[in-house]
Design a protein around this motif. Structure first.
Motif, mmCIF file in Angstrom:
data_model
loop_
_atom_site.group_PDB
_atom_site.id
_atom_site.type_symbol
_atom_site.label_atom_id
_atom_site.label_comp_id
_atom_site.label_asym_id
_atom_site.label_seq_id
_atom_site.Cartn_x
_atom_site.Cartn_y
_atom_site.Cartn_z
ATOM 1 N N LEU A 1 16.503 2.912 27.503
ATOM 2 C CA LEU A 1 17.794 2.646 26.851
ATOM 3 C C LEU A 1 18.925 2.762 27.869
ATOM 4 N N THR A 2 18.882 1.910 28.857
ATOM 5 C CA THR A 2 19.886 1.868 29.906
ATOM 6 C C THR A 2 21.194 1.294 29.359
ATOM 7 N N PRO A 3 22.309 1.484 30.064
ATOM 8 C CA PRO A 3 23.564 0.867 29.605
ATOM 9 C C PRO A 3 23.458 -0.642 29.432
ATOM 10 N N GLU A 4 22.726 -1.281 30.336
ATOM 11 C CA GLU A 4 22.572 -2.732 30.233
ATOM 12 C C GLU A 4 21.813 -3.115 28.970
ATOM 13 N N PHE A 5 20.761 -2.346 28.656
ATOM 14 C CA PHE A 5 19.993 -2.636 27.446
ATOM 15 C C PHE A 5 20.833 -2.368 26.208
ATOM 16 N N CYS A 6 21.535 -1.243 26.185
ATOM 17 C CA CYS A 6 22.328 -0.888 25.005
ATOM 18 C C CYS A 6 23.416 -1.919 24.710
ATOM 19 N N ALA A 7 23.889 -2.580 25.753
ATOM 20 C CA ALA A 7 24.914 -3.607 25.558
ATOM 21 C C ALA A 7 24.389 -4.798 24.750
ATOM 22 N N LYS B 1 16.461 -3.264 19.811
ATOM 23 C CA LYS B 1 17.794 -3.867 19.663
ATOM 24 C C LYS B 1 18.259 -3.905 18.213
ATOM 25 N N ILE B 2 17.983 -2.820 17.515
ATOM 26 C CA ILE B 2 18.424 -2.677 16.127
ATOM 27 C C ILE B 2 19.557 -1.647 16.087
ATOM 28 N N ARG B 3 20.675 -2.035 15.550
ATOM 29 C CA ARG B 3 21.819 -1.121 15.402
ATOM 30 C C ARG B 3 21.385 0.057 14.528
ATOM 31 N N SER B 4 21.549 1.278 15.044
ATOM 32 C CA SER B 4 20.926 2.437 14.403
ATOM 33 C C SER B 4 21.894 3.600 14.280
ATOM 34 N N MET B 5 21.626 4.430 13.245
ATOM 35 C CA MET B 5 22.337 5.686 13.065
ATOM 36 C C MET B 5 21.330 6.717 12.581
ATOM 37 N N ILE B 6 21.146 7.767 13.365
ATOM 38 C CA ILE B 6 20.174 8.817 13.065
ATOM 39 C C ILE B 6 20.886 9.955 12.359
ATOM 40 N N VAL B 7 20.401 10.339 11.193
ATOM 41 C CA VAL B 7 20.988 11.425 10.405
ATOM 42 C C VAL B 7 20.341 12.730 10.849
ATOM 43 N N THR B 8 21.131 13.640 11.419
ATOM 44 C CA THR B 8 20.570 14.881 11.949
ATOM 45 C C THR B 8 20.331 15.891 10.832
ATOM 46 N N ILE B 9 19.114 16.465 10.848
ATOM 47 C CA ILE B 9 18.754 17.487 9.859
ATOM 48 C C ILE B 9 18.248 18.765 10.515
ATOM 49 N N ASP B 10 18.063 18.744 11.842
ATOM 50 C CA ASP B 10 17.640 19.944 12.569
ATOM 51 C C ASP B 10 18.128 19.829 14.004
ATOM 52 N N ASP C 1 23.506 15.669 24.854
ATOM 53 C CA ASP C 1 23.271 15.274 26.238
ATOM 54 C C ASP C 1 23.452 13.779 26.476
ATOM 55 N N THR C 2 23.165 12.959 25.471
ATOM 56 C CA THR C 2 23.043 11.510 25.721
ATOM 57 C C THR C 2 23.961 10.629 24.882
ATOM 58 N N ASP C 3 24.610 11.187 23.876
ATOM 59 C CA ASP C 3 25.453 10.395 22.951
ATOM 60 C C ASP C 3 24.648 9.391 22.138
ATOM 61 N N ILE C 4 23.381 9.709 21.887
ATOM 62 C CA ILE C 4 22.619 8.863 20.976
ATOM 63 C C ILE C 4 23.329 8.854 19.622
ATOM 64 N N PRO C 5 23.383 7.714 18.916
ATOM 65 C CA PRO C 5 24.179 7.648 17.680
ATOM 66 C C PRO C 5 23.604 8.507 16.550
ATOM 67 N N THR C 6 24.369 9.511 16.146
ATOM 68 C CA THR C 6 23.933 10.414 15.074
ATOM 69 C C THR C 6 25.103 10.746 14.159
ATOM 70 N N VAL C 7 24.753 11.192 12.964
ATOM 71 C CA VAL C 7 25.717 11.766 12.035
ATOM 72 C C VAL C 7 25.023 12.931 11.340
ATOM 73 N N ASP C 8 25.713 14.051 11.198
ATOM 74 C CA ASP C 8 25.125 15.182 10.512
ATOM 75 C C ASP C 8 25.010 14.887 9.024
ATOM 76 N N SER D 1 29.721 0.019 19.035
ATOM 77 C CA SER D 1 28.779 -0.246 20.117
ATOM 78 C C SER D 1 27.855 0.956 20.303
ATOM 79 N N THR D 2 26.758 0.736 20.977
ATOM 80 C CA THR D 2 25.794 1.791 21.280
ATOM 81 C C THR D 2 25.944 2.168 22.748
#
Length: 355
Positions: free
Chosen positions: A191-197, A294-303, A312-319, A336-337
């Motif tokens: 998941l490099t910057p180029e890929f995330c773009a 390449k699917i726009r994603s949002m991970i819901v954090t539960i732990d 560490d990485t700014d992976i897309p999450t929401v509590d 954007s991702t």
């Protein structure tokens, strides 16, 4: 024999072994062969299809280092007694997952990725971690002394260990394991910057979601499903855990939601067949798998897992506790991702085998 007695026997053998790790300190010295490493395979016998996602990406990366890919394997989720003693001097790579416990001397959190060999020295100083994480790290507490002794006995000193987040790195360093670097999860290494773009920024027509059987919350999970049904034409739910489907059917919000079954293979096929789709759900590795496709994603954090990686990485999450406040906006607004993987550490971990 009752199952609890079996568990006690295993726990005593692994955590309080006869070789007296802490008191004698006699750790066999080995020069490890990495020509054909043994994989401690976290998917074999697992009831959680997320472990198959981890191994999928782990083997993708390891095959770049060992192109022949002819790995011996030891299962981590089922007993594998009688491990071949010839593996003693082979490098053993523990692949991903939440494998390290801060307090493994508790029965429920014992070090479960070691079997019960007749000679425990088969594993001594020969295990190398690949994007492994830690669980059960309570605020202000460290790794217990007994767990630390076991880890120092098992983990190799010859190579750099890869861990998935800085919290795990700090914990291992605190017990004297200094040969460790944070590489993020192995599922994220591409998941490099180029890929995330190349990942879409706008809402898709349909959505794939997940719930988590062991972390189920009928109120917040119900709100998530209702909101997804409101904002998307079709809502699909991938069944990752053994009880996910039962949890879904227990909810009134399940009406109209289409289950995606078949484990990891079912997820692979679904992603191949659905292009105009987002991901929004509680399963971390399903979300990362979708990002890799390449699917726009949002991970819901539960732990702690997704939360530690996100820091560490700014992976897309929401509590999950913030869904009522943030969910509609995260679905409807363009975003954007922007993931920051530790590329230098990843390369450093790989390069150590090319010397």
């Amino acid at each position: 024999m009752k199952i609890n007695n079996i568990e006690q026997k295993i726990s005593r053998a692994l955590i309080f072994p006869r070789y007296s790790i802490a008191s004698k300190g006699k750790i066999p010295q080995k020069h490890l062969s990495n020509n054909d490493p043994v994989l401690l395979d976290t998917s074999l016998g697992s009831q959680n299809a997320g472990d198959y996602i981890i191994m999928h990406f782990a083997e993708r990366q390891l095959s770049m280092i060992w192109p022949r890919g002819d790995f011996n394997r030891i299962a981590t989720h089922v007993p594998t007694r009688g491990v071949n003693a010839s593996f003693s001097n082979d490098l053993k790579i523990l692949c991903g997952t939440n494998a390290i416990s801060a307090n493994a001397d508790k029965l429920r959190t014992r070090i479960h990725w070691i079997d019960l060999p007749s000679n425990p020295s088969i594993y001594a100083k020969s295990i190398l971690t690949l994007a492994v994480g830690m669980r059960d790290m309570a605020e202000g507490e460290g790794i217990s002394s007994k767990t630390a002794s076991v880890l120092r006995y098992l983990l190799t000193d010859e190579y750099l260990h890869s861990v998935r987040d800085s919290n795990t790195e700090r914990a291992l360093r605190s017990i004297g394991i200094e040969n460790v670097i944070n590489t993020a999860c192995v599922t994220m290494w591409d998941l490099t910057p180029e890929f995330c773009a190349s990942i879409p920024i706008n809402k898709a027509t349909d959505v794939l979601t997940t719930i988590t059987d062991y972390g189920f919350d009928s109120v917040n999970d119900g709100y998530m499903l209702r909101t997804l049904k409101k904002h998307y034409r079709n809502v699909y739910l991938w069944v990752q855990g053994s009880e996910d489907l039962a949890k879904l059917h227990s909810m009134p919000e399940s009406d109209g939601i289409v289950p995606v079954q078949g484990g990891f293979a079912g997820l692979e096929q679904f992603v191949k067949e659905h292009r105009d789709i987002d991901y929004f759900g509680t399963r971390l590795h399903c979300g990362i798998y979708c990002l890799n496709h390449k699917i726009r994603s949002m991970i819901v954090t539960i732990d702690n897992r997704a939360a530690d990686i996100q820091r560490d990485t700014d992976i897309p999450t929401v509590d999950r506790s913030n869904l009522k406040r943030d969910m509609a906006r995260l679905i409807e607004q363009s975003r954007s991702t922007n993931i920051n993987i530790p590329a230098e550490n990843i390369q450093r971990w790989k390069e150590q085998f090319r010397k």
